[in-house]
Design an enzyme around this catalytic site. Sequence first.
Site, mmCIF file in Angstrom:
data_model
loop_
_atom_site.group_PDB
_atom_site.id
_atom_site.type_symbol
_atom_site.label_atom_id
_atom_site.label_comp_id
_atom_site.label_asym_id
_atom_site.label_seq_id
_atom_site.Cartn_x
_atom_site.Cartn_y
_atom_site.Cartn_z
ATOM 1 N N TYR A 57 -13.727 -27.813 0.799
ATOM 2 C CA TYR A 57 -13.671 -29.275 0.798
ATOM 3 C C TYR A 57 -15.079 -29.849 0.957
ATOM 4 O O TYR A 57 -15.714 -29.691 2.002
ATOM 5 C CB TYR A 57 -12.787 -29.796 1.932
ATOM 6 C CG TYR A 57 -11.355 -29.327 1.889
ATOM 7 C CD1 TYR A 57 -10.738 -28.998 0.682
ATOM 8 C CD2 TYR A 57 -10.604 -29.198 3.052
ATOM 9 C CE1 TYR A 57 -9.426 -28.556 0.642
ATOM 10 C CE2 TYR A 57 -9.295 -28.769 3.017
ATOM 11 C CZ TYR A 57 -8.709 -28.449 1.811
ATOM 12 O OH TYR A 57 -7.404 -28.013 1.779
ATOM 13 N N HIS A 129 -6.820 -19.274 1.198
ATOM 14 C CA HIS A 129 -6.662 -20.493 0.414
ATOM 15 C C HIS A 129 -6.122 -20.174 -0.976
ATOM 16 O O HIS A 129 -6.842 -19.684 -1.833
ATOM 17 C CB HIS A 129 -8.003 -21.215 0.313
ATOM 18 C CG HIS A 129 -7.883 -22.680 0.041
ATOM 19 N ND1 HIS A 129 -8.944 -23.552 0.148
ATOM 20 C CD2 HIS A 129 -6.818 -23.445 -0.316
ATOM 21 C CE1 HIS A 129 -8.537 -24.777 -0.131
ATOM 22 N NE2 HIS A 129 -7.254 -24.727 -0.426
#
Length: 351
Positions: A57, A129
């Site tokens: 992110y 992830h």
Amino acid sequence: MQHSELGDSGVEVSEVGFGAWVVGTDWWGDRSEDDAIEMVRYAVEQGITYFDTGDVYGHGRSEELLGEALSDVRDEVTIATKVGYDFYNNPQAGHGELPKEMDPEYLREAVHKSLERLEIDSVDVLQLHNADVDEITPDVLELLDELEEDGLIDATGLALGPSIGWLAEGDLAIEEEFDSVQLVWNVLEQEVGNHFLETIERTGSSTSLIPRVPHSSGILNEQVTPDTELGEGDHRGFRPEEWYETGWEKLEKLRFLERDGERTMGQASIAWLLSHESVATVTPTFRTTDDIDEWAAASDVPKLSDEEMARVAELYENDFEIDRDDGMDSLRSSVDGEDIESAGLDKLAAD
């Protein structure tokens, strides 16, 4: 604010968490970094103790800002991050998916870099992830055990994304007793969550579920209405128009969940998820402090009754009595739809 344990890890999370993909990125609306830090600190004041970020992110910026925002309350909060995308060697191209890297050596180094950015010695929850089922190898499982033994992590999780994988991945994580599985799950999108509830019951696993997108990209909290114009780059704009049009019709059939002065639709959407025993925390996408005020209180609003839960289930089973394509008739899969077919779901694997 109520709290739950994540799996059998001993890690405690607030029932309403903070998804920090809004920190360090502009995918859910633009804000200054100072504003993002203030939002995180405000969330702590409202009782939120679980903060969920990822190294990709903002290419590490979300972790840096979260670490700064929580530095004074580190012992009072639970921090989760994700690893598995190699943004170090690959530029971000819009919202496109970056190459993944699940090699144990890479993952170990990524964890150390995340700890440096967060300015902490250990992370409470480490999530792979969007790992495909064939990427969760015995070597990766061994690495997670080693990281825990080394005191670098306290709990393990798998974060699932709709363009990467779903049922086979989550089933594997549950069978391996990961402490958590994070997924898109809400009252309008129930297939995957319901499937994992069945897997947990069948296996007796202690894995906790962490739903995100509880408001179905703005429909259930009424932040996206027929009059809304989504800004360029707003991640919610990637939903097809048919999805929103059908969703607004479904919303009207769920109005019975509102209780004037006691429970808003936005709160009811979170409370519905928390009514499932395996759900430990829900991570809505906060855009403003007003969102935090409303949704952080969802842990304490009147619980949904058995009758309300049954009515929601009946509506979903009957497609809300709406005979129209919503533009999202695919559950994406990393195993060519075999997991979806074996689960008996009437969906097609995405191309």
